[in-house]
Design a protein around this motif. Structure first.
Motif, PDB file in Angstrom:
ATOM      1  N   MET A 355      -7.184 -16.222 -14.652  1.00 35.37           N
ATOM      2  CA  MET A 355      -6.674 -16.779 -15.897  1.00 35.37           C
ATOM      3  C   MET A 355      -7.720 -17.731 -16.469  1.00 35.37           C
ATOM      4  O   MET A 355      -8.693 -18.076 -15.782  1.00 35.37           O
ATOM      5  CB  MET A 355      -5.343 -17.492 -15.654  1.00 35.37           C
ATOM      6  N   PRO A 356      -7.572 -18.156 -17.711  1.00 34.51           N
ATOM      7  CA  PRO A 356      -8.636 -18.933 -18.370  1.00 34.51           C
ATOM      8  C   PRO A 356      -8.954 -20.282 -17.722  1.00 34.51           C
ATOM      9  O   PRO A 356     -10.067 -20.787 -17.883  1.00 34.51           O
ATOM     10  CB  PRO A 356      -8.088 -19.140 -19.791  1.00 34.51           C
ATOM     11  N   GLU A 357      -8.022 -20.923 -17.031  1.00 35.18           N
ATOM     12  CA  GLU A 357      -8.243 -22.231 -16.399  1.00 35.18           C
ATOM     13  C   GLU A 357      -8.667 -23.287 -17.427  1.00 35.18           C
ATOM     14  O   GLU A 357      -9.676 -23.978 -17.256  1.00 35.18           O
ATOM     15  CB  GLU A 357      -9.272 -22.124 -15.261  1.00 35.18           C
ATOM     16  N   ARG A 358      -7.878 -23.434 -18.454  1.00 39.11           N
ATOM     17  CA  ARG A 358      -8.191 -24.404 -19.499  1.00 39.11           C
ATOM     18  C   ARG A 358      -7.763 -25.828 -19.137  1.00 39.11           C
ATOM     19  O   ARG A 358      -8.269 -26.790 -19.720  1.00 39.11           O
ATOM     20  CB  ARG A 358      -7.503 -24.002 -20.808  1.00 39.11           C
ATOM     21  N   LEU A 359      -6.824 -25.960 -18.227  1.00 42.97           N
ATOM     22  CA  LEU A 359      -6.293 -27.282 -17.918  1.00 42.97           C
ATOM     23  C   LEU A 359      -7.130 -27.976 -16.854  1.00 42.97           C
ATOM     24  O   LEU A 359      -7.471 -27.369 -15.832  1.00 42.97           O
ATOM     25  CB  LEU A 359      -4.846 -27.176 -17.424  1.00 42.97           C
ATOM     26  N   PRO A 360      -7.448 -29.255 -17.047  1.00 46.27           N
ATOM     27  CA  PRO A 360      -8.147 -30.011 -16.000  1.00 46.27           C
ATOM     28  C   PRO A 360      -7.219 -30.276 -14.831  1.00 46.27           C
ATOM     29  O   PRO A 360      -5.995 -30.254 -14.964  1.00 46.27           O
ATOM     30  CB  PRO A 360      -8.535 -31.309 -16.715  1.00 46.27           C
ATOM     31  N   LYS A 361      -7.810 -30.549 -13.670  1.00 49.77           N
ATOM     32  CA  LYS A 361      -7.009 -30.769 -12.460  1.00 49.77           C
ATOM     33  C   LYS A 361      -6.038 -31.924 -12.618  1.00 49.77           C
ATOM     34  O   LYS A 361      -4.950 -31.913 -12.036  1.00 49.77           O
ATOM     35  CB  LYS A 361      -7.931 -31.017 -11.264  1.00 49.77           C
ATOM     36  N   LYS A 362      -6.397 -32.935 -13.408  1.00 44.11           N
ATOM     37  CA  LYS A 362      -5.521 -34.098 -13.562  1.00 44.11           C
ATOM     38  C   LYS A 362      -4.198 -33.738 -14.228  1.00 44.11           C
ATOM     39  O   LYS A 362      -3.240 -34.502 -14.149  1.00 44.11           O
ATOM     40  CB  LYS A 362      -6.226 -35.182 -14.365  1.00 44.11           C
ATOM     41  N   ASP A 363      -4.156 -32.576 -14.887  1.00 37.52           N
ATOM     42  CA  ASP A 363      -2.923 -32.140 -15.524  1.00 37.52           C
ATOM     43  C   ASP A 363      -2.211 -31.053 -14.740  1.00 37.52           C
ATOM     44  O   ASP A 363      -1.312 -30.382 -15.261  1.00 37.52           O
ATOM     45  CB  ASP A 363      -3.217 -31.644 -16.949  1.00 37.52           C
ATOM     46  N   LEU A 364      -2.617 -30.843 -13.490  1.00 34.78           N
ATOM     47  CA  LEU A 364      -1.968 -29.874 -12.615  1.00 34.78           C
ATOM     48  C   LEU A 364      -1.475 -30.585 -11.360  1.00 34.78           C
ATOM     49  O   LEU A 364      -2.162 -31.458 -10.814  1.00 34.78           O
ATOM     50  CB  LEU A 364      -2.929 -28.747 -12.235  1.00 34.78           C
ATOM     51  N   ALA A 365      -0.309 -30.201 -10.897  1.00 36.62           N
ATOM     52  CA  ALA A 365       0.294 -30.846  -9.733  1.00 36.62           C
ATOM     53  C   ALA A 365      -0.409 -30.416  -8.456  1.00 36.62           C
ATOM     54  O   ALA A 365      -0.771 -29.248  -8.290  1.00 36.62           O
ATOM     55  CB  ALA A 365       1.773 -30.506  -9.660  1.00 36.62           C
ATOM     56  N   GLU A 366      -0.558 -31.359  -7.543  1.00 35.38           N
ATOM     57  CA  GLU A 366      -1.099 -31.071  -6.220  1.00 35.38           C
ATOM     58  C   GLU A 366       0.046 -31.084  -5.215  1.00 35.38           C
ATOM     59  O   GLU A 366       0.778 -32.063  -5.110  1.00 35.38           O
ATOM     60  CB  GLU A 366      -2.144 -32.108  -5.824  1.00 35.38           C
ATOM     61  N   THR A 367       0.205 -29.982  -4.495  1.00 34.43           N
ATOM     62  CA  THR A 367       1.292 -29.917  -3.520  1.00 34.43           C
ATOM     63  C   THR A 367       0.887 -30.595  -2.226  1.00 34.43           C
ATOM     64  O   THR A 367      -0.282 -30.576  -1.829  1.00 34.43           O
ATOM     65  CB  THR A 367       1.696 -28.463  -3.230  1.00 34.43           C
ATOM     66  N   GLN A 368       1.869 -31.187  -1.575  1.00 36.71           N
ATOM     67  CA  GLN A 368       1.661 -31.878  -0.306  1.00 36.71           C
ATOM     68  C   GLN A 368       2.627 -31.310   0.723  1.00 36.71           C
ATOM     69  O   GLN A 368       3.742 -30.915   0.386  1.00 36.71           O
ATOM     70  CB  GLN A 368       1.930 -33.373  -0.472  1.00 36.71           C
ATOM     71  N   LEU A 369       2.189 -31.279   1.974  1.00 34.95           N
ATOM     72  CA  LEU A 369       3.076 -30.854   3.051  1.00 34.95           C
ATOM     73  C   LEU A 369       4.177 -31.887   3.234  1.00 34.95           C
ATOM     74  O   LEU A 369       3.908 -33.085   3.315  1.00 34.95           O
ATOM     75  CB  LEU A 369       2.285 -30.690   4.355  1.00 34.95           C
ATOM     76  N   LEU A 370       5.413 -31.410   3.282  1.00 33.07           N
ATOM     77  CA  LEU A 370       6.552 -32.294   3.492  1.00 33.07           C
ATOM     78  C   LEU A 370       7.293 -31.860   4.748  1.00 33.07           C
ATOM     79  O   LEU A 370       7.545 -30.668   4.950  1.00 33.07           O
ATOM     80  CB  LEU A 370       7.499 -32.243   2.288  1.00 33.07           C
ATOM     81  N   GLU A 371       7.627 -32.816   5.589  1.00 28.38           N
ATOM     82  CA  GLU A 371       8.451 -32.574   6.761  1.00 28.38           C
ATOM     83  C   GLU A 371       9.674 -33.468   6.677  1.00 28.38           C
ATOM     84  O   GLU A 371       9.569 -34.629   6.287  1.00 28.38           O
ATOM     85  CB  GLU A 371       7.671 -32.879   8.044  1.00 28.38           C
ATOM     86  N   TRP A 372      10.834 -32.940   7.051  1.00 35.31           N
ATOM     87  CA  TRP A 372      12.045 -33.750   7.006  1.00 35.31           C
ATOM     88  C   TRP A 372      12.958 -33.402   8.180  1.00 35.31           C
ATOM     89  O   TRP A 372      12.927 -32.286   8.701  1.00 35.31           O
ATOM     90  CB  TRP A 372      12.778 -33.576   5.675  1.00 35.31           C
ATOM     91  N   PRO A 373      13.752 -34.365   8.606  1.00 32.84           N
ATOM     92  CA  PRO A 373      14.674 -34.114   9.719  1.00 32.84           C
ATOM     93  C   PRO A 373      15.879 -33.306   9.254  1.00 32.84           C
ATOM     94  O   PRO A 373      16.433 -33.549   8.178  1.00 32.84           O
ATOM     95  CB  PRO A 373      15.085 -35.522  10.155  1.00 32.84           C
ATOM     96  N   THR A 374      16.269 -32.339  10.055  1.00 34.40           N
ATOM     97  CA  THR A 374      17.468 -31.564   9.743  1.00 34.40           C
ATOM     98  C   THR A 374      18.691 -32.255  10.343  1.00 34.40           C
ATOM     99  O   THR A 374      18.574 -33.153  11.181  1.00 34.40           O
ATOM    100  CB  THR A 374      17.357 -30.143  10.316  1.00 34.40           C
ATOM    101  N   ARG A 375      19.847 -31.819   9.938  1.00 39.67           N
ATOM    102  CA  ARG A 375      21.098 -32.456  10.375  1.00 39.67           C
ATOM    103  C   ARG A 375      21.349 -32.339  11.880  1.00 39.67           C
ATOM    104  O   ARG A 375      22.118 -33.113  12.442  1.00 39.67           O
ATOM    105  CB  ARG A 375      22.268 -31.868   9.604  1.00 39.67           C
ATOM    106  N   ASP A 376      20.677 -31.351  12.519  1.00 45.71           N
ATOM    107  CA  ASP A 376      20.862 -31.187  13.955  1.00 45.71           C
ATOM    108  C   ASP A 376      19.661 -31.678  14.756  1.00 45.71           C
ATOM    109  O   ASP A 376      19.465 -31.287  15.906  1.00 45.71           O
ATOM    110  CB  ASP A 376      21.169 -29.728  14.301  1.00 45.71           C
ATOM    111  N   GLY A 377      18.828 -32.540  14.139  1.00 49.60           N
ATOM    112  CA  GLY A 377      17.768 -33.204  14.863  1.00 49.60           C
ATOM    113  C   GLY A 377      16.466 -32.448  14.992  1.00 49.60           C
ATOM    114  O   GLY A 377      15.584 -32.861  15.753  1.00 49.60           O
ATOM    115  N   GLN A 378      16.298 -31.361  14.254  1.00 51.63           N
ATOM    116  CA  GLN A 378      15.038 -30.638  14.276  1.00 51.63           C
ATOM    117  C   GLN A 378      14.203 -31.016  13.042  1.00 51.63           C
ATOM    118  O   GLN A 378      14.559 -31.925  12.298  1.00 51.63           O
ATOM    119  CB  GLN A 378      15.301 -29.137  14.340  1.00 51.63           C
ATOM    120  N   ILE A 379      13.093 -30.306  12.828  1.00 55.40           N
ATOM    121  CA  ILE A 379      12.200 -30.569  11.708  1.00 55.40           C
ATOM    122  C   ILE A 379      12.090 -29.311  10.858  1.00 55.40           C
ATOM    123  O   ILE A 379      11.940 -28.198  11.378  1.00 55.40           O
ATOM    124  CB  ILE A 379      10.791 -30.991  12.185  1.00 55.40           C
ATOM    125  N   ALA A 380      12.176 -29.484   9.546  1.00 55.48           N
ATOM    126  CA  ALA A 380      11.926 -28.399   8.599  1.00 55.48           C
ATOM    127  C   ALA A 380      10.736 -28.787   7.727  1.00 55.48           C
ATOM    128  O   ALA A 380      10.347 -29.956   7.658  1.00 55.48           O
ATOM    129  CB  ALA A 380      13.160 -28.125   7.752  1.00 55.48           C
TER     130      ALA A 380
END
Length: 625
Positions: A355-380
């Motif tokens: 694609m043309p890539e017209r947008l600068p990086k500052k206008d695009l979201a950067e994804t981050q790894l997220l970890e959270w506890p589940t209701r039964d004590g595991q990790i998702a």
């Protein structure tokens, strides 16, 4: 910075731009390493495109040929040998010069084909063929003069055929229902006889690796034929192995809690490639959705990270040229897919932009790894992106879009996701959920979906929303859940199990009735529910419990539903049935049906309407409500 409410930011990523995004499917080198060929979907139609050294990029095929493998979900579109490209189109095999010259049909028009592989001497073409739900490994001469023959049959599914360089052996992957290719497959080795008077035939067959509980992926012979590499999940993670046919030994080349393979949803997938001289293997390592490129020395068994790829966090379809240069499809959360090359001397170079890539990086979201506890004590796990703009800001906490992947045996990566950018640049926080049952986190994590579809995907999504709210990152009163296919099922099941938790639900071709899905879906997934829910009739109660249509009276949240008329995977009657209940109960909803569309939408006009509708729907029912 201009103050505007979250969700109302003006974004340069328009619905028309979303429709114009091209999809890169595969990339391969020609035999001499001077030409790159890739498969690219543009304006809803797939073409083969070539780039030769010193020459401009050009289309090899036009829209009169419907490029694409026709087995299961597709893939295995083409291969290269000598000065020709061999490809699948209109359910037939073709051969065409890379230079001037017309395409030549090699196989008759019946059934469907995928994954062509040409013998080293250029005389024969292996391929996967399906006809009336009978999948076989077939062979035809490279001139198309003889009638194709079945080379191997008797299994429900076959994929990834490869030739030994000497032409005497063929390897491929086979498996049988109710398994899927990530549950358990076998690596088969055929010994062939070629009397040069007729098509080669099989004299013996043996299984090299794999079984009903071990998934094997991508067998590939070394350039000289001394070894064969493959991926196996025997240890609990998909690792790279080396098979020595002389010694009969299997050596594990990689280790750690990383994935080196990928679920074979389509034909023709590759996560590694041999170096041109056979001294090393280049491979992609997946660490919770973030991918890096590595190489392993065959003699030393030592692994080295290739660290100078720049900002890319996702690579796929790696291939190596005769001169040692690598090619792959690369992206990051802020870089749209590109065709890229790499060599130690010249580093990484971009060959083609999707694609043309017209947008600068500052206008695009950067994804981050997220970890959270589940209701039964595991990790998702998941990928989280914050609202992103260099022009706008808002007070308070942002609304959240929860994106649930399809499959459900699949994964969200740190790659460029157009949906994430569409929402984040409008002022939404976005969470891509890799719930328990997803791939990319080991076999034990994936296997948690066994008989639990509709449990962990629903719970982990809800737990993630609660976690983000507790961390003060989102407005819990303004949360939308969105998904398609299996993700659409999670949307429906979530609205049934937790009415009122989400403000709105957006469901595309979602599964509403597990009984009818099992009876009506395509062959590839016809037995998938045996693993996800259990075999019938023993699991009938579980099918009823996990069929949103039987509990749709519990839905009280506003819904937006999309469906393609010609969907062979999740037929239109699934969405029709849910919408009928919404209408009967007076639940606010919209239903958009697209003619000429299947499992996913390709026509630009429909994609534009899809995103315009979603944007309007969210403003009306989530932002302004």
């Amino acid at each position: 910075m201009v103050q505007r409410p979250y969700g109302t930011w003006k974004s340069a990523i328009t619905p028309r731009m979303m429709a114009g995004n091209n999809r890169l499917n595969d990339v391969q080198w020609s035999s001499d390493g001077k030409t790159l060929v890739w498969s690219e979907r543009r304006d809803g139609k797939t073409r083969l495109v070539a780039r030769t050294e010193g020459e401009p990029t050009r289309d090899l095929t036009d829209t009169s040929l419907k490029i694409g493998g026709g087995v299961g979900y597709g893939g295995g579109d083409f291969t290269l040998h000598g000065d020709k490209v061999y490809f699948c189109a209109n359910n037939q095999l073709y051969a065409m010069p890379l230079g001037a010259g017309p395409a030549k049909v090699l196989t008759p028009q019946f059934g469907s084909v995928a994954s062509p592989a040409v013998s080293a001497d250029g005389r024969w073409v292996l391929y996967v063929h399906t006809y009336q739900n009978d999948d076989v490994l077939a062979i035809v001469d490279s001139e198309g003069k003889q009638w194709p023959q079945k080379l191997a049959q008797g299994d429900d599914f076959v994929m990834q055929p490869v030739w030994h360089p000497h032409g005497k052996y063929v390897a491929y992957i086979a498996w049988n229902a109710p398994n899927m290719p990530w549950n358990g497959t076998e690596l088969r080795l055929l010994t062939l006889r070629d009397d040069e008077q007729s098509i080669p035939y099989v004299t013996s067959q043996k299984t090299i690796a794999g079984d009903e509980n071990t998934a094997i992926f991508q067998p590939t012979f070394s350039p000289a034929g001394r070894f064969m590499a493959y991926i196996s999940d025997e240890t609990g993670y998909s690792q790279l192995y080396l098979y020595d046919p002389v010694e009969g030994t299997h050596t594990q080349l990689t280790d750690g809690d990383y994935e080196y393979g990928t679920p074979a949803w389509t034909q023709g997938l590759r996560t590694y490639a041999w170096s041109a001289d056979g001294s090393a293997i280049y491979y992609i390592r997946n660490d919770k959705g973030f991918c890096t490129l590595w190489q392993v020395s065959i003699s030393q068994k030592s692994n080295q990270h290739i660290s100078d790829l720049g900002a890319y966090t996702y690579q796929q379809q790696i291939d190596v040229a005769a001169n040692g240069k690598l090619a792959f499809i690369a992206s990051s959360s802020q870089i749209p897919p590109r065709i890229a090359t790499y060599d130690a001397q010249g580093g990484t170079k971009t060959v083609h932009f999707s694609m043309p890539e017209r947008l600068p990086k500052k206008d695009l979201a950067e994804t981050q790894l997220l970890e959270w506890p589940t209701r039964d004590g595991q990790i998702a796990y998941g990928m989280y992106a914050m609202p992103t703009s260099s022009k706008y800001s808002s007070e308070g906490k942002p609304p959240l879009i929860v994106l649930v992947h399809g499959g459900p045996t699949s994964q969200r990566y740190a790659n460029y996701d157009a949906d994430v950018q569409f929402f984040a640049t409008r002022g939404y926080a976005v969470l891509q959920v890799n719930h328990r049952g997803s791939t990319g986190f080991g076999k034990a994590y994936m296997d948690m979906h066994k008989t639990n579809w509709g449990v962990y995907d629903v719970q982990d999504s809800i737990d993630a929303v609660n976690y983000l709210a507790e961390e003060g990152l989102i407005d819990k009163e303004r949360v939308a859940i969105m998904g398609g296919s299996a993700g659409g099922f999670t949307v429906l099941q979530s609205l049934v199990d937790a009415p009122g938790f989400y403000k709105v639900g957006i469901c595309s071709y979602g599964v509403a009735n597990q009984f009818s899905l099992a009876m009506e879906t395509h062959k590839f997934e016809a037995s998938y529910n045996d693993w996800l829910l259990g075999p019938l009739p023993e699991a009938s109660q579980l099918y009823r419990d996990r069929s949103p249509i039987y509990h749709a009276d519990k839905i009280q949240d506003t819904m937006l539903v999309f469906q393609g008329v010609e969907d062979p995977v999740v037929p239109k009657n699934q969405s029709d049935s849910i919408v009928a209940v919404l209408e009967r109960n007076g639940i606010p909803h919209e239903y958009h049906v697209y003619e000429g569309e299947g499992h996913g939408f390709r026509k630009p006009e429909n994609i534009i309407d899809y995103y315009e509708t979603i944007e309007r729907f969210l403003l009306t029912h989530l932002i302004y409500a």
